[in-house]
Design a protein around this motif. Sequence first.
Motif, PDB file in Angstrom:
ATOM      1  N   GLU A   7       5.134  -8.610  -3.584  1.00 31.10           N
ATOM      2  CA  GLU A   7       4.254  -7.683  -4.264  1.00 31.10           C
ATOM      3  C   GLU A   7       2.883  -7.628  -3.611  1.00 31.10           C
ATOM      4  O   GLU A   7       2.489  -8.513  -2.870  1.00 31.10           O
ATOM      5  CB  GLU A   7       4.142  -8.070  -5.741  1.00 31.10           C
ATOM      6  N   SER A  63      -3.683   0.249 -10.443  1.00 32.25           N
ATOM      7  CA  SER A  63      -4.077  -0.418  -9.209  1.00 32.25           C
ATOM      8  C   SER A  63      -5.134  -1.499  -9.427  1.00 32.25           C
ATOM      9  O   SER A  63      -5.545  -2.161  -8.464  1.00 32.25           O
ATOM     10  CB  SER A  63      -4.623   0.614  -8.212  1.00 32.25           C
ATOM     11  N   ARG A  76       3.224   3.031 -14.358  1.00 37.23           N
ATOM     12  CA  ARG A  76       3.862   3.805 -13.282  1.00 37.23           C
ATOM     13  C   ARG A  76       4.774   4.889 -13.851  1.00 37.23           C
ATOM     14  O   ARG A  76       4.802   6.014 -13.344  1.00 37.23           O
ATOM     15  CB  ARG A  76       4.654   2.857 -12.376  1.00 37.23           C
ATOM     16  N   VAL A 114       0.543   8.334  -5.199  1.00 38.06           N
ATOM     17  CA  VAL A 114       1.598   7.330  -5.183  1.00 38.06           C
ATOM     18  C   VAL A 114       1.088   6.036  -4.551  1.00 38.06           C
ATOM     19  O   VAL A 114       1.416   4.936  -4.987  1.00 38.06           O
ATOM     20  CB  VAL A 114       2.847   7.853  -4.429  1.00 38.06           C
ATOM     21  N   SER A 118       0.949   2.527  -6.670  1.00 36.61           N
ATOM     22  CA  SER A 118       1.820   1.458  -6.157  1.00 36.61           C
ATOM     23  C   SER A 118       1.037   0.347  -5.472  1.00 36.61           C
ATOM     24  O   SER A 118       1.639  -0.516  -4.825  1.00 36.61           O
ATOM     25  CB  SER A 118       2.837   2.044  -5.167  1.00 36.61           C
ATOM     26  N   TRP A 121       2.238  -2.993  -6.326  1.00 35.04           N
ATOM     27  CA  TRP A 121       3.701  -3.073  -6.361  1.00 35.04           C
ATOM     28  C   TRP A 121       4.173  -3.673  -5.051  1.00 35.04           C
ATOM     29  O   TRP A 121       3.399  -4.213  -4.267  1.00 35.04           O
ATOM     30  CB  TRP A 121       4.257  -1.682  -6.587  1.00 35.04           C
ATOM     31  N   GLY A 125       9.404  -0.729  -3.964  1.00 29.95           N
ATOM     32  CA  GLY A 125       9.057   0.136  -5.086  1.00 29.95           C
ATOM     33  C   GLY A 125       8.223   1.324  -4.665  1.00 29.95           C
ATOM     34  O   GLY A 125       8.416   2.449  -5.149  1.00 29.95           O
ATOM     35  N   PHE A 126       7.273   1.088  -3.754  1.00 29.07           N
ATOM     36  CA  PHE A 126       6.434   2.176  -3.248  1.00 29.07           C
ATOM     37  C   PHE A 126       7.266   3.236  -2.540  1.00 29.07           C
ATOM     38  O   PHE A 126       7.094   4.446  -2.771  1.00 29.07           O
ATOM     39  CB  PHE A 126       5.391   1.601  -2.298  1.00 29.07           C
ATOM     40  N   LEU A 129       9.333   5.236  -5.150  1.00 28.90           N
ATOM     41  CA  LEU A 129       8.522   6.196  -5.907  1.00 28.90           C
ATOM     42  C   LEU A 129       8.100   7.367  -5.023  1.00 28.90           C
ATOM     43  O   LEU A 129       8.046   8.517  -5.483  1.00 28.90           O
ATOM     44  CB  LEU A 129       7.294   5.493  -6.481  1.00 28.90           C
TER      45      LEU A 129
END
Length: 381
Positions: A7, A63, A76, A114, A118, A121, A125-126, A129
């Motif tokens: 992460e 964030s 998110r 995005v 993210s 994240w 995951g980024f 998305l």
Amino acid sequence: MSRTSVEGPLFVSRGILATACFVLWILNFYLAFEAGSKAGAALWHVLAAGLDLLGLVVAFQASDAATPRGWLANLRATWLVLAISSACCAALAAVQETGLALIGANALLSAVAVLLVSHLWNLRGFATLTLATAAINTALYAVTPGADGRTTSNILFLSLLPGVVGTVSVLLRRDAIQRKGACGLSERLDALTRAINAKTSAQELELSITKTRIDELIAKVARARSLPLDPAMAREARELGGHLRQLLLEEWSDSWLQEALELEGLGGSVVIAQPTDVVEELPESSRPAILAATMLMVVGATLRGTQQGGTAPRSGAAHRIHFFAEKAGHDDARLTWRIGGVHKNRLSPLLWTELDSLGRAKARNDREGCSIVVDTAGRRR
């Protein structure tokens, strides 16, 4: 075990991302205002701009490092719903004359947002998305009245571009960090080797001096003409015997791994299972990787213990490393690390590089932490 599961923060500056998003929102609002005043669809334009601004607030919150980790998934999801709603409003308000500029600005704003949403994240995951947002934006604009293939391809390109740039930047930065970490770890291991060698030399010198004193005492006893021995000589013999016993116990009580960890100040964080004969039989060529891997596990467990939130094992688990080496054939060995309170995807990518140099590594998570097993074929003397 993949570095894509580690992460964030993913990107260098949260402030730069927030500023870029706000500038794009101002541009988007200006284009929407101009289009609304000309086409008479001001309500949809204002609603789209309002949803975009609300989405930026949610993204900024997602964030923020102070935001509880348990809130991030909901934030998110909320941002994605707002982005889709804004895209629908922009599509309903678009007309052929102003459609491309307005639709493109809205898609670019969503794509850059995005990165902000993210920021805390992981890379997987980024990327997910980013692809989802690009697919939704492209699908919505593909059915917009007056849209053509060129417009749709431009929207897809604008939706994917920030994601591609962000992914490349993350991978380059992580590779640079990994190389720097590997260099620093190598320097620490070299310094540790010198310290161990110096300590070993001092122990050998002390043993040599003690042996010389014992030889001298034996020569004195041989020259003695009467028994019992002189009290001073008997006292010297007892002192030399006790000193020799202490030196031998120090020499054989700790394994090379325990000694190295103690020199690094990590002895209390690692428990090495007894007996340690298999550890002593491991070849010197594999010892730096074993030591480096153990140190990285200790660092990972320590960092994880200072973090809050996130997916983690039960909070009562102790952040301690247990190491066990056993024979697994004539020349094979099986090395097992048990890490309390830490999942494998929280550990440094450098760890898996070190383990791969030893043999085939397998990792498994459970409620108490994780276990890592490495089979080293032909790695015993």
